[in-house]
Design a protein around this motif. Structure first.
Motif, PDB file in Angstrom:
ATOM      1  N   ALA A  41       0.840  -1.194   0.000  1.00 51.43           N
ATOM      2  CA  ALA A  41       0.000   0.000   0.000  1.00 51.43           C
ATOM      3  C   ALA A  41       0.878   1.247   0.000  1.00 51.43           C
ATOM      4  O   ALA A  41       1.981   1.247   0.560  1.00 51.43           O
ATOM      5  CB  ALA A  41      -0.904  -0.010   1.225  1.00 51.43           C
ATOM      6  N   GLN A  42       0.419   2.314  -0.631  1.00 53.16           N
ATOM      7  CA  GLN A  42       1.195   3.543  -0.714  1.00 53.16           C
ATOM      8  C   GLN A  42       1.095   4.321   0.591  1.00 53.16           C
ATOM      9  O   GLN A  42       0.052   4.379   1.226  1.00 53.16           O
ATOM     10  CB  GLN A  42       0.697   4.405  -1.870  1.00 53.16           C
ATOM     11  CG  GLN A  42       0.952   3.778  -3.217  1.00 53.16           C
ATOM     12  CD  GLN A  42       0.415   4.623  -4.332  1.00 53.16           C
ATOM     13  OE1 GLN A  42      -0.662   5.176  -4.230  1.00 53.16           O
ATOM     14  NE2 GLN A  42       1.179   4.725  -5.407  1.00 53.16           N
ATOM     15  N   THR A  43       2.220   4.944   0.968  1.00 51.02           N
ATOM     16  CA  THR A  43       2.246   5.790   2.155  1.00 51.02           C
ATOM     17  C   THR A  43       1.943   7.223   1.735  1.00 51.02           C
ATOM     18  O   THR A  43       1.843   7.540   0.541  1.00 51.02           O
ATOM     19  CB  THR A  43       3.621   5.738   2.833  1.00 51.02           C
ATOM     20  OG1 THR A  43       4.591   6.270   1.928  1.00 51.02           O
ATOM     21  CG2 THR A  43       3.997   4.318   3.210  1.00 51.02           C
ATOM     22  N   THR A  44       1.822   8.097   2.724  1.00 49.50           N
ATOM     23  CA  THR A  44       1.580   9.509   2.417  1.00 49.50           C
ATOM     24  C   THR A  44       2.717  10.089   1.594  1.00 49.50           C
ATOM     25  O   THR A  44       2.491  10.833   0.641  1.00 49.50           O
ATOM     26  CB  THR A  44       1.420  10.303   3.727  1.00 49.50           C
ATOM     27  OG1 THR A  44       0.418   9.676   4.513  1.00 49.50           O
ATOM     28  CG2 THR A  44       1.016  11.725   3.468  1.00 49.50           C
ATOM     29  N   ALA A  45       3.957   9.734   1.934  1.00 52.52           N
ATOM     30  CA  ALA A  45       5.121  10.234   1.184  1.00 52.52           C
ATOM     31  C   ALA A  45       5.081   9.753  -0.265  1.00 52.52           C
ATOM     32  O   ALA A  45       5.426  10.495  -1.189  1.00 52.52           O
ATOM     33  CB  ALA A  45       6.413   9.791   1.855  1.00 52.52           C
ATOM     34  N   ASP A  46       4.668   8.498  -0.476  1.00 47.05           N
ATOM     35  CA  ASP A  46       4.563   7.978  -1.846  1.00 47.05           C
ATOM     36  C   ASP A  46       3.522   8.745  -2.650  1.00 47.05           C
ATOM     37  O   ASP A  46       3.711   9.020  -3.831  1.00 47.05           O
ATOM     38  CB  ASP A  46       4.176   6.492  -1.836  1.00 47.05           C
ATOM     39  CG  ASP A  46       5.250   5.611  -1.223  1.00 47.05           C
ATOM     40  OD1 ASP A  46       6.425   6.020  -1.222  1.00 47.05           O
ATOM     41  OD2 ASP A  46       4.891   4.520  -0.734  1.00 47.05           O
ATOM     42  N   LEU A  47       2.405   9.067  -2.010  1.00 47.04           N
ATOM     43  CA  LEU A  47       1.344   9.779  -2.721  1.00 47.04           C
ATOM     44  C   LEU A  47       1.729  11.216  -3.041  1.00 47.04           C
ATOM     45  O   LEU A  47       1.248  11.795  -4.019  1.00 47.04           O
ATOM     46  CB  LEU A  47       0.062   9.767  -1.889  1.00 47.04           C
ATOM     47  CG  LEU A  47      -0.592   8.391  -1.703  1.00 47.04           C
ATOM     48  CD1 LEU A  47      -1.697   8.469  -0.673  1.00 47.04           C
ATOM     49  CD2 LEU A  47      -1.105   7.861  -3.012  1.00 47.04           C
ATOM     50  N   LEU A  48       2.608  11.827  -2.218  1.00 44.42           N
ATOM     51  CA  LEU A  48       3.015  13.217  -2.445  1.00 44.42           C
ATOM     52  C   LEU A  48       4.212  13.351  -3.369  1.00 44.42           C
ATOM     53  O   LEU A  48       4.527  14.447  -3.825  1.00 44.42           O
ATOM     54  CB  LEU A  48       3.320  13.897  -1.107  1.00 44.42           C
ATOM     55  CG  LEU A  48       2.106  14.131  -0.207  1.00 44.42           C
ATOM     56  CD1 LEU A  48       2.552  14.677   1.129  1.00 44.42           C
ATOM     57  CD2 LEU A  48       1.132  15.081  -0.857  1.00 44.42           C
ATOM     58  N   ALA A  49       4.925  12.265  -3.655  1.00 42.07           N
ATOM     59  CA  ALA A  49       6.112  12.322  -4.514  1.00 42.07           C
ATOM     60  C   ALA A  49       5.691  12.631  -5.949  1.00 42.07           C
ATOM     61  O   ALA A  49       4.707  12.090  -6.457  1.00 42.07           O
ATOM     62  CB  ALA A  49       6.857  11.001  -4.457  1.00 42.07           C
ATOM     63  N   LEU A  50       6.443  13.518  -6.591  1.00 40.77           N
ATOM     64  CA  LEU A  50       6.147  13.872  -7.984  1.00 40.77           C
ATOM     65  C   LEU A  50       6.577  12.753  -8.918  1.00 40.77           C
ATOM     66  O   LEU A  50       7.658  12.182  -8.749  1.00 40.77           O
ATOM     67  CB  LEU A  50       6.881  15.153  -8.366  1.00 40.77           C
ATOM     68  CG  LEU A  50       6.390  16.438  -7.727  1.00 40.77           C
ATOM     69  CD1 LEU A  50       7.298  17.584  -8.101  1.00 40.77           C
ATOM     70  CD2 LEU A  50       4.981  16.729  -8.157  1.00 40.77           C
ATOM     71  N   PRO A  51       5.776  12.439  -9.922  1.00 39.58           N
ATOM     72  CA  PRO A  51       6.198  11.442 -10.900  1.00 39.58           C
ATOM     73  C   PRO A  51       7.306  12.021 -11.785  1.00 39.58           C
ATOM     74  O   PRO A  51       7.453  13.237 -11.899  1.00 39.58           O
ATOM     75  CB  PRO A  51       4.924  11.171 -11.703  1.00 39.58           C
ATOM     76  CG  PRO A  51       4.104  12.405 -11.546  1.00 39.58           C
ATOM     77  CD  PRO A  51       4.430  12.951 -10.190  1.00 39.58           C
ATOM     78  N   PRO A  52       8.110  11.171 -12.416  1.00 39.67           N
ATOM     79  CA  PRO A  52       9.213  11.668 -13.264  1.00 39.67           C
ATOM     80  C   PRO A  52       8.743  12.588 -14.379  1.00 39.67           C
ATOM     81  O   PRO A  52       9.472  13.466 -14.798  1.00 39.67           O
ATOM     82  CB  PRO A  52       9.829  10.396 -13.842  1.00 39.67           C
ATOM     83  CG  PRO A  52       9.420   9.309 -12.925  1.00 39.67           C
ATOM     84  CD  PRO A  52       8.109   9.716 -12.330  1.00 39.67           C
TER      85      PRO A  52
END
Length: 79
Positions: A41-52
């Protein structure tokens, strides 16, 4: 004069709403569901990270020294 006061009040209200705390889901609400083929499952940090794709890297090299340009067959004068 009233518009200046209204604008100043609006600016003050907008600056007061910037929270610098850790982001968490609303009380009683879970994080978004895990994607179908994701390993975890994605964490909050994963959801806020910008895609390339949000900040692509430059792929062309700028000219290091003055060089003659190759003839461009699409560089036509206006008709």
């Amino acid at each position: 004069m009233k518009t200046y006061l209204a604008a100043a009040a609006a600016i003050l209200l907008l600056t007061a709403c910037g929270d610098r705390g850790e982001l968490r889901p609303a009380a009683g609400r879970p994080l978004p569901p895990q994607p179908a083929h994701a390993a975890k499952a994605q964490t909050t940090a994963d959801l806020l990270a910008l895609p390339p794709i949000a900040r692509p890297e430059r792929v062309d090299e700028p000219l290091k020294r003055s060089e003659e340009r190759e003839d461009d067959r699409f560089d036509l004068p206006p008709s």
